[in-house]
Structure formats: structure tokens, C-alpha cells
Design a protein around this motif. Structure first.
Motif, PDB file in Angstrom:
ATOM      1  N   ALA A   1       0.656  -1.299  -0.111  1.00 10.02           N
ATOM      2  CA  ALA A   1       0.077   0.021  -0.079  1.00 10.02           C
ATOM      3  C   ALA A   1       0.898   1.379   0.064  1.00 10.02           C
ATOM      4  O   ALA A   1       0.636   2.268  -0.745  1.00 10.02           O
ATOM      5  CB  ALA A   1      -0.916  -0.082   1.111  1.00 10.02           C
ATOM      6  N   THR A   2       1.936   1.279   0.903  1.00 11.45           N
ATOM      7  CA  THR A   2       2.892   2.330   1.017  1.00 11.45           C
ATOM      8  C   THR A   2       3.610   2.713  -0.305  1.00 11.45           C
ATOM      9  O   THR A   2       3.667   3.950  -0.825  1.00 11.45           O
ATOM     10  CB  THR A   2       3.667   2.328   2.170  1.00 11.45           C
ATOM     11  OG1 THR A   2       2.935   2.174   3.429  1.00 11.45           O
ATOM     12  CG2 THR A   2       4.658   3.504   2.197  1.00 11.45           C
TER      13      THR A   2
ATOM     14  N   ILE B   1       1.274   4.185  -3.107  1.00  7.73           N
ATOM     15  CA  ILE B   1       1.117   5.279  -2.852  1.00  7.73           C
ATOM     16  C   ILE B   1       1.918   6.265  -3.230  1.00  7.73           C
ATOM     17  O   ILE B   1       2.008   7.492  -3.703  1.00  7.73           O
ATOM     18  CB  ILE B   1       0.241   5.828  -1.466  1.00  7.73           C
ATOM     19  CG1 ILE B   1      -0.882   4.996  -1.248  1.00  7.73           C
ATOM     20  CG2 ILE B   1       0.096   6.980  -0.878  1.00  7.73           C
ATOM     21  CD1 ILE B   1      -1.288   4.752   0.055  1.00  7.73           C
ATOM     22  N   ASP B   2       3.044   5.982  -2.752  1.00  3.52           N
ATOM     23  CA  ASP B   2       4.354   6.827  -2.972  1.00  3.52           C
ATOM     24  C   ASP B   2       4.653   6.815  -4.237  1.00  3.52           C
ATOM     25  O   ASP B   2       5.112   7.830  -4.929  1.00  3.52           O
ATOM     26  CB  ASP B   2       5.605   6.113  -2.116  1.00  3.52           C
ATOM     27  CG  ASP B   2       5.486   6.317  -0.681  1.00  3.52           C
ATOM     28  OD1 ASP B   2       4.835   7.259  -0.305  1.00  3.52           O
ATOM     29  OD2 ASP B   2       6.177   5.725   0.163  1.00  3.52           O
TER      30      ASP B   2
ATOM     31  N   PRO C   1       0.896   8.759  -6.116  1.00  4.39           N
ATOM     32  CA  PRO C   1      -0.090   9.525  -5.130  1.00  4.39           C
ATOM     33  C   PRO C   1      -1.522   9.853  -5.547  1.00  4.39           C
ATOM     34  O   PRO C   1      -2.637   9.743  -4.783  1.00  4.39           O
ATOM     35  CB  PRO C   1       0.321  10.840  -4.827  1.00  4.39           C
ATOM     36  CG  PRO C   1       2.026  10.900  -5.285  1.00  4.39           C
ATOM     37  CD  PRO C   1       2.121   9.786  -6.301  1.00  4.39           C
TER      38      PRO C   1
ATOM     39  N   ILE D   1      -4.156   7.111  -4.420  1.00  6.79           N
ATOM     40  CA  ILE D   1      -5.067   7.118  -3.223  1.00  6.79           C
ATOM     41  C   ILE D   1      -5.870   8.295  -3.124  1.00  6.79           C
ATOM     42  O   ILE D   1      -7.058   8.517  -2.675  1.00  6.79           O
ATOM     43  CB  ILE D   1      -4.315   6.985  -1.894  1.00  6.79           C
ATOM     44  CG1 ILE D   1      -4.770   6.890  -0.660  1.00  6.79           C
ATOM     45  CG2 ILE D   1      -3.423   8.297  -1.735  1.00  6.79           C
ATOM     46  CD1 ILE D   1      -5.815   5.337  -0.663  1.00  6.79           C
ATOM     47  N   ASP D   2      -5.416   9.499  -4.085  1.00  9.86           N
ATOM     48  CA  ASP D   2      -6.111  10.613  -4.340  1.00  9.86           C
ATOM     49  C   ASP D   2      -7.355  10.617  -4.793  1.00  9.86           C
ATOM     50  O   ASP D   2      -8.323  11.431  -4.410  1.00  9.86           O
ATOM     51  CB  ASP D   2      -5.246  11.678  -4.763  1.00  9.86           C
ATOM     52  CG  ASP D   2      -5.873  12.938  -4.686  1.00  9.86           C
ATOM     53  OD1 ASP D   2      -6.125  13.645  -3.507  1.00  9.86           O
ATOM     54  OD2 ASP D   2      -6.331  13.512  -5.776  1.00  9.86           O
TER      55      ASP D   2
ATOM     56  N   ILE E   1     -10.515   3.710   2.220  1.00 11.89           N
ATOM     57  CA  ILE E   1      -9.086   4.042   2.112  1.00 11.89           C
ATOM     58  C   ILE E   1      -8.492   3.535   3.269  1.00 11.89           C
ATOM     59  O   ILE E   1      -7.311   2.897   3.434  1.00 11.89           O
ATOM     60  CB  ILE E   1      -9.068   5.506   2.367  1.00 11.89           C
ATOM     61  CG1 ILE E   1      -9.554   6.282   1.371  1.00 11.89           C
ATOM     62  CG2 ILE E   1      -7.706   6.159   2.682  1.00 11.89           C
ATOM     63  CD1 ILE E   1      -9.725   7.886   1.401  1.00 11.89           C
TER      64      ILE E   1
ATOM     65  N   ALA F   1       1.284   8.414   2.434  1.00 14.07           N
ATOM     66  CA  ALA F   1       0.500   7.189   2.861  1.00 14.07           C
ATOM     67  C   ALA F   1      -0.253   7.599   4.453  1.00 14.07           C
ATOM     68  O   ALA F   1      -1.520   7.593   4.570  1.00 14.07           O
ATOM     69  CB  ALA F   1       1.173   5.968   3.014  1.00 14.07           C
TER      70      ALA F   1
ATOM     71  N   ALA G   1      -3.021  10.281   3.744  1.00 16.95           N
ATOM     72  CA  ALA G   1      -4.200   9.494   3.399  1.00 16.95           C
ATOM     73  C   ALA G   1      -4.978   8.794   4.345  1.00 16.95           C
ATOM     74  O   ALA G   1      -6.217   8.986   4.514  1.00 16.95           O
ATOM     75  CB  ALA G   1      -3.916   8.659   2.106  1.00 16.95           C
TER      76      ALA G   1
END
Length: 505
Positions: A39-40, A43-44, A47, A50-51, A128, A141, A144
Motif C-alpha cells: 500500500a505504501t 501510494i508513494d 499519489p 489514493i487521491d 481508504i 500514505a 491519506a
């Protein structure tokens, strides 16, 4: 609602489609999560992944659903404002049943729209939260995750005040009273049996515990996070939500601490900005006092189904055209001194008052005591205000007064009043003193019903000289059944953990 996340597609760079069935609104099974490291990493690396979920919450909060009084969070809050005595209507129109305190039954559209508005926010937040079976490490992360937890706390905080009775008619906490359902995410640490139990009417105290846990974790996660816009929640906003919660929970020392921390970077706008508020002070998210809001655009604006249309007499909307219109209770207006800048929020043709010249005159703006606080930008893109620094000053001052530190409360309140009324010079203030300024400062911003319930207040629109509409001059005592919504009948029918016996009176 069954949320089947095809999250493995994310690992392959495939777009993800999330669907839900609204009829099974509070169900939450069949959830699949990513490993925390994955997950991290996702997202990294991207972005926007997750946005797309987070921005969906902000869009939902302003969404037009079915009718022109059902358009997101601000519509619910406005309905709750109309149940008090501070605002008046000039003509019966949208929100008139709220104004009459006759819009609370479980079969009514208002209760369903309020319920769906906040529980949809919770479900979107859970989507989320499901990505994080363990605490993430990167700032993006954590941001979020923190936003989702704060949204969930905010939604529960509104629901528990609208659909339950955290305080009795004397203002005492009643933590064993029936509360509201809680929808657990797949990573909250509950067993299946515990998750099922939470979908019933938890006690007020149990819901309080969950709100506090969520918002404190959000504050921790949001430390160091820089939000892209004020649509998002940062650490200060999370502290502001916590301050609201602690005020309701009567934890005065924590309310004081959180409010003080929350407002540190959001100074109260000056008096001349209040005068200019009809242009930008209360419709522009870039105002330095605004902590949290929604930046409207032509793509998101709902025109007539909008807060501005119903609340601002300066718009060519329902208020400006005087299909309904909004004004201030004359008794409340008369409690302001003539040196108070906030008298310019309202139109009054008395020769003794210096009035604000409206940038756009309408028939609505020239009604006696018509509201001029909320503006018109010429394009229906006035921003939505969710939280600002002045509220935090008022929370801190009330919390100090509750702790019998009335001199300290006056010092804090002076940070607001020095910008509002140059003649104000109190050296000691009571809770009632703070409450009066809270009513005058935050009028129209969505706090009336919550304050009436937590402070054990009633309303009286029947006084001599009342400017409330004929037929709406009500007198309602503290603790009256009309202050609390019934659970939507549809929820009772479809949620197997709630029955007719669980319904509010």
C-alpha cells in the motif's frame, strides 16, 4: 454494502472500479486489503491512486442528490440551523419543515438524506482505511490514512448529535443512551462477531470511544503532512474536530488544549475583513482564518441546489429572489452593540445604524434584518466553509469558563472580540457570555442544533416583537423529542441489527 475491492489490479497498473449497492447500506463484508508495504509503495509511486479515493469524499460532501435542499453536508447543517431561533425565513419554501421542527420522522426525506450523507462519508473513508492493515510509514500514505480517520470521526460526531441524545434536558452526559451504528473497516481489529454487534445501536459512550480513538490517531498520522488544498484535512483541522468532540464530551481541559493548538496558524480575520465578508470573508477558502472548506468550481457548483442559494440574500438564488430568504432573529440582533462590526452582516434601514452597502442589491437583501454575511461571486462558485479559527477561540474560551477560569476565558475571547467590537472590554466571562458570542459569530455556519442539545437549551420564537414567520412562532423546551431525528425506516427494515424497538420516539 458489499465492497469488493479488486486491489490486485493496482499491483498490475490496472484501473480499479469500486461499486456499492446503496440498499444494503451498512453492510461491510467481502473486503480485501493490500499488504502494508505494498500500500505504501503504491501510494508513494502514484499519489493519484489514493487521491482518487480521498477527493471522492470531498466531492460527495457537496453533491446534489435528489432535491434542492439535499445537496451534501452544508444542506444538512443548514437544516439543523433552521431548527433554532437565530435564523428566520421570510417565506415558506425549501427548509420550511425544518424551520417548523416537523422534519424528523423516520419516513421523511430529511432524515434519510442526513443519514446517507454521513454514512456514505464513513463508507468512503473505510475504503481508504482498508488499504492499511498496519500503520503506514511514508508521509503521503500517513496523510491519506489520517484524512480517512478524521473524516470518519467527523461523520460520527455529526450523526451522534443528530440521531441520538448525548446529553439530557439538564445538559448532563448520558453515555448509556442508545447511540448509532458503527461500520467497522476490515482493518479496525474487530472480530466478525464484534463488527456485527457494532452495526446495532451502540451506546453513546461506545460511539464516543470510537470517535476519540479515530481522531487522536488522525492527529498523530497527520503530523508533518502538507495538504495540497484546504479541501483536505491537516493536523490542525483534525485537532479542531477533536476540540468539537471534547466540547460535546465535556472534557473541558482537552477541548481547551485542542482548540488552542488547532487555531495557532489561523488568526481571526480583522474587523474590516468582516465588513468585506460579503465579498470574500465567508465565500473564499483562501481566507487566512479558514481552516477547512471546499474550493468550488464551475464543475462542482450546484447553482440553486447550493448553500449560497438558500443562505445568501445577495445571490440570484432562492434567498436573493425572495422565494424564501434568510434573516436574523431581531432579539439576537439587538444584543449586539452598535460598535459591533457584525451588525453589518445584516440589512436594517434604521437611521441610527451604519449599514453595509451590498455589492449587489436584490429584493432579498433589502428585507428587514436580511443576512449579508454570505456573498455572491457572480459565478456560483462561492466556497463552502467547514471550520475556521474563530470557532476554535470560542471553544477554548468556553472550556476555560467551564473550568471556572473566567478571567482567562475573557483573555482568549478578547482575541476574537478585539476584531469584532472595539467597545468590548470584559475582564471576566461566563459560559453564557461565550455562548452569546458563539451565536453571533457562527450564525449560519451549522452549529445551532448541536449547541441547543449539548447546552440543554430550548427556543422561544413567541416573544413580543418576534420577527419569525406567522405559523412558525414556536416555543420548544430543552430535551424535547423534536430535537432528535428518528432512525430512517429504511435502515430499520434493512439492518438486521436494528428493530422497531430501537427507534427514537
Amino acid at each position: 454494502m458489499k465492497r469488493n475491492k479488486l486491489l490486485i489490479a493496482a499491483l498490475l497498473g490496472v484501473s480499479i472500479s469500486l461499486s456499492s449497492c446503496g440498499d444494503e447500506f451498512l453492510e461491510g463484508d467481502n473486503q480485501v486489503t493490500l499488504e502494508p508495504e505494498t500500500a505504501t509503495e503504491i501510494i508513494d509511486a502514484d499519489p493519484e491512486f489514493i487521491d482518487s479515493y480521498t477527493s471522492g469524499i470531498w466531492a460527495w460532501m457537496v453533491s446534489y442528490i435528489s432535491q434542492h435542499d439535499d445537496a451534501g453536508v452544508m444542506a444538512v447543517l443548514h437544516a439543523w440551523d433552521m431548527m433554532g431561533e437565530d435564523l428566520i425565513m421570510y417565506k415558506s419554501h425549501w427548509f420550511n419543515y425544518d424551520y417548523q421542527l416537523d422534519n424528523r420522522m423516520g419516513t421523511y426525506r430529511r432524515t434519510n438524506s442526513a443519514w446517507n450523507t454521513f454514512y456514505t462519508m464513513i463508507n468512503k473513508a473505510n475504503e481508504i482505511i482498508d488499504f492499511f492493515p498496519e500503520e503506514p510509514t511514508s508521509v503521503a500514505a500517513r496523510g491519506a490514512y489520517g484524512n480517512a480517520l478524521a473524516v470518519r470521526a467527523y461523520a460520527y460526531l455529526n450523526l451522534i448529535q443528530g440521531f441520538a441524545n448525548p446529553t439530557d434536558s439538564d445538559g448532563n452526559l448520558q453515555l448509556e443512551m442508545p447511540g448509532i451504528p458503527v461500520i467497522a473497516s476490515s482493518v479496525d481489529g474487530y472480530t466478525q462477531e464484534e463488527s456485527e454487534e457494532l452495526m446495532g445501536r451502540n451506546t453513546v459512550g461506545r460511539v464516543f470511544e470510537i470517535i476519540e480513538k479515530d481522531i487522536l490517531k488522525a492527529i498523530e498520522l497527520l503530523d508533518g503532512y502538507e495538504r495540497p488544498t484546504k479541501n483536505y484535512i491537516n493536523k490542525a483541522v483534525a485537532q479542531g474536530i477533536a476540540a468539537r468532540y471534547y466540547l460535546l464530551a465535556q472534557n473541558w481541559s482537552e477541548a481547551e488544549t485542542m482548540a488552542k493548538a488547532a487555531r495557532a496558524d489561523y488568526p481571526v480575520m480583522a474587523g474590516d475583513a468582516v465588513v468585506n465578508g460579503i465579498r470574500d470573508g465567508f465565500m473564499d477558502v483562501n481566507n487566512t482564518e479558514w481552516m477547512w472548506g471546499f474550493d468550488q468550481s464551475s464543475e462542482t457548483s450546484n447553482i440553486y441546489a447550493s448553500f449560497g442559494s438558500h443562505m445568501s440574500n445577495l445571490t440570484p438564488g432562492y434567498s436573493g429572489m425572495l422565494y424564501s430568504g434568510r434573516g436574523i432573529d431581531v432579539r439576537l440582533f439587538n444584543q449586539m452593540s452598535d460598535t459591533d462590526y457584525r451588525k453589518m452582516y445584516w440589512y436594517n434601514d434604521a437611521d441610527t445604524l451604519t449599514q453595509c452597502t451590498a455589492p449587489r442589491e436584490t429584493v432579498g437583501s433589502k428585507q428587514p434584518y436580511a443576512i449579508l454575511k454570505h456573498g455572491w461571486d457572480g459565478s456560483w462558485t462561492m466556497d463552502y466553509l467547514y471550520m475556521r479559527g474563530a470557532e476554535m477561540v470560542l471553544i477554548e474560551a468556553e472550556a476555560l469558563a467551564r473550568q471556572e477560569q473566567e478571567a482567562a476565558a475573557a483573555t482568549v475571547l478578547a482575541e476574537l472580540m478585539s476584531k469584532r467590537d472595539p467597545s468590548w472590554n470584559k475582564t471576566s466571562v461566563t459560559v453564557e457570555d461565550v455562548y452569546l458570542q458563539r451565536r453571533l459569530e457562527l450564525i449560519g455556519e451549522g452549529f445551532v442544533l448541536h449547541d441547543l442539545k449539548r447546552l440543554a437549551k430550548g427556543i422561544d420564537r413567541t416573544y413580543e416583537g418576534s420577527n419569525h414567520m406567522p405559523g412558525f412562532k414556536l416555543k420548544v423546551p430543552a430535551g424535547d423529542v423534536r430535537w432528535t431525528y428518528q432512525i430512517p425506516q429504511k435502515e430499520i427494515q434493512e439492518n438486521t441489527h436494528i428493530s422497531d424497538e430501537d427507534q427514537n420516539p
